[in-house]
Scaffold this motif. Structure first.
Motif, short mmCIF file in Angstrom:
data_model
loop_
_atom_site.label_atom_id
_atom_site.label_comp_id
_atom_site.label_asym_id
_atom_site.label_seq_id
_atom_site.Cartn_x
_atom_site.Cartn_y
_atom_site.Cartn_z
N ASN A 121 60.86 48.46 7.51
CA ASN A 121 59.84 48.09 6.55
C ASN A 121 60.30 48.34 5.20
O ASN A 121 60.84 49.13 4.90
N SER A 133 61.88 41.69 -3.63
CA SER A 133 60.89 42.69 -2.77
C SER A 133 59.77 43.10 -4.16
O SER A 133 60.26 43.15 -5.31
N ASP A 137 54.78 44.28 -1.34
CA ASP A 137 55.62 44.25 0.09
C ASP A 137 55.55 45.82 0.39
O ASP A 137 55.54 46.11 1.58
N LYS A 142 55.64 45.58 4.55
CA LYS A 142 56.33 44.12 5.08
C LYS A 142 57.72 44.58 5.62
O LYS A 142 58.50 45.18 5.16
N LYS A 144 61.32 44.01 6.12
CA LYS A 144 62.45 43.50 5.08
C LYS A 144 62.83 42.10 5.44
O LYS A 144 63.00 41.54 4.49
N ALA A 147 60.27 39.76 3.99
CA ALA A 147 60.30 39.80 2.66
C ALA A 147 61.45 38.93 2.06
O ALA A 147 61.35 38.02 1.14
#
Length: 358
Positions: A121, A133, A137, A142, A144, A147
């Motif tokens: 994440n 990013s 995020d 979030k 990766k 994103a």
């Protein structure tokens, strides 16, 4: 073909398709598959792997229009290479330090399909190096891959993105998707991940670039040295283990840590520096990512003055501002040689912890 493959199907006792390929005097090829009902289907492209990569595409792919967004790319690398990039499916495993700038370049170069594999994440300490990013995020943790997918879709260049928020050694679906790629970038710190990517490259005939970056801290808040390596792995060439990117002991330790944390804890004294982290900085990562992407381009578009065999490994030492390249030999590993191109005939790929390694 019809009369010949009628006999072939009689011998094979299988309805799986066969193929017929013609090679021309200049080395180019075209082919078609033959189904059990004797119907023909054109093979979209044929790829010949080696120190250089040669692709032969059918006319439909050659005649596709190039968008104005990629005209400058075409001026630099030519229409053929630009067309090849539009039709490529490229996997990127590890979407943070070097992975993020690799992905950004692939999108801007016009690669058609990108497969992203990363189970992590977004955190606040990633914001210094993951392109696209945001603070929000990181606040929500979030994934990766999600994103970066959102970032790619905002760019709007019609790159198709396939995401796997998984470890490759724990997801057959991710492994199968990578196996169908034309090229893979390994942007991982994990030894297990590197080992699996090398297996995928060998089993499924997928060229692989492994990127390794190391910033060594001096213990006083500064950096003692900055260096890294770009390895091009052509199926059948020396493995990452043979190139001493990692040792069998390190591989055993990391696989044991994932599979049996308690057992790893008991044996930890035997393992050296497995948990040591290296700081990641975007200005450094982007240098190595750019070298890696241009390494891929150099395999499809032979722009270098010297033969590609000289560039199997590129060693970059930023502390000395020094760049060296090395050649590698064919693999001497019996297991690697025996499984080149075996594809899905292999058993489930699994890392077995070696009893002798510790």
């Amino acid at each position: 073909d019809k009369s010949f493959f009628e006999a072939v199907y009689g011998w094979s006792n299988s309805d799986l398709p066969h193929a017929s390929v013609v090679m021309y005097p200049d080395g180019s090829m075209k082919g078609r598959t033959i189904e059990s009902d004797m119907s023909f289907k054109t093979i979209p492209k044929i790829t010949v792997l080696g120190s250089s990569i040669n692709q032969f595409q059918n006319n439909d792919l050659k005649d596709r229009a190039i968008g104005k967004e990629f005209i400058r790319n075409q001026q630099t690398f030519g229409k053929k290479t630009t067309q090849i990039l539009l039709d490529l499916k490229v996997g990127v495993v590890g979407c943070s330090g070097t992975g993020s700038p690799v992905i950004e370049q692939l999108v801007r170069l016009g690669v058609g399909i990108i497969v992203l594999v990363d189970d992590d994440n977004v955190e606040h300490n990633n914001l210094n190096r993951i392109i696209g990013s945001t603070i929000s995020d990181a606040d929500i943790g979030k994934l990766k891959v999600n994103a970066i997918k959102d970032h790619i879709e905002r760019i709007g260049l019609n790159t198709k993105v396939i995401t796997f928020p998984k470890k490759i050694q724990e997801s057959r679906e991710a492994l199968d998707s990578l196996a169908s790629c034309d090229f893979i970038f390994g942007c991982v710190d994990s030894i297990e991940g590197r080992f699996y990517l090398n297996l995928i490259s060998t089993y499924y005939l997928v060229p692989l670039i492994d990127i390794g970056v190391k910033l060594v801290a001096d213990g006083d808040g500064g950096i003692d040295s900055i260096n890294g390596n770009i390895h091009y792995i052509n199926p059948g060439s020396e493995t990452l283990l043979e190139r001493k990117v990692f040792t069998q002991e390190q591989l055993t330790a990391e696989s044991l840590k994932r599979i049996s944390p308690q057992e790893y804890k008991k044996r930890k004294a035997y393992f050296d520096n497995l948990d040591v982290e290296s700081p990641a900085v975007i200005s450094v990562n982007m240098i190595f990512a750019a070298f890696a992407v241009n390494e891929m381009l150099g395999r499809f578009h032979h722009y270098r003055y010297s033969d590609n065999t000289k560039f199997s490994q590129t060693c970059i030492n930023l502390s000395d501002w020094d760049i060296n390249t090395k050649t590698v030999n064919e693999t001497k590993s019996k297991s690697a040689r025996g499984y080149v191109g075996i594809g899905n005939l292999e058993p489930e790929m699994e890392i077995y912890v070696s009893k002798t390694a510790v």
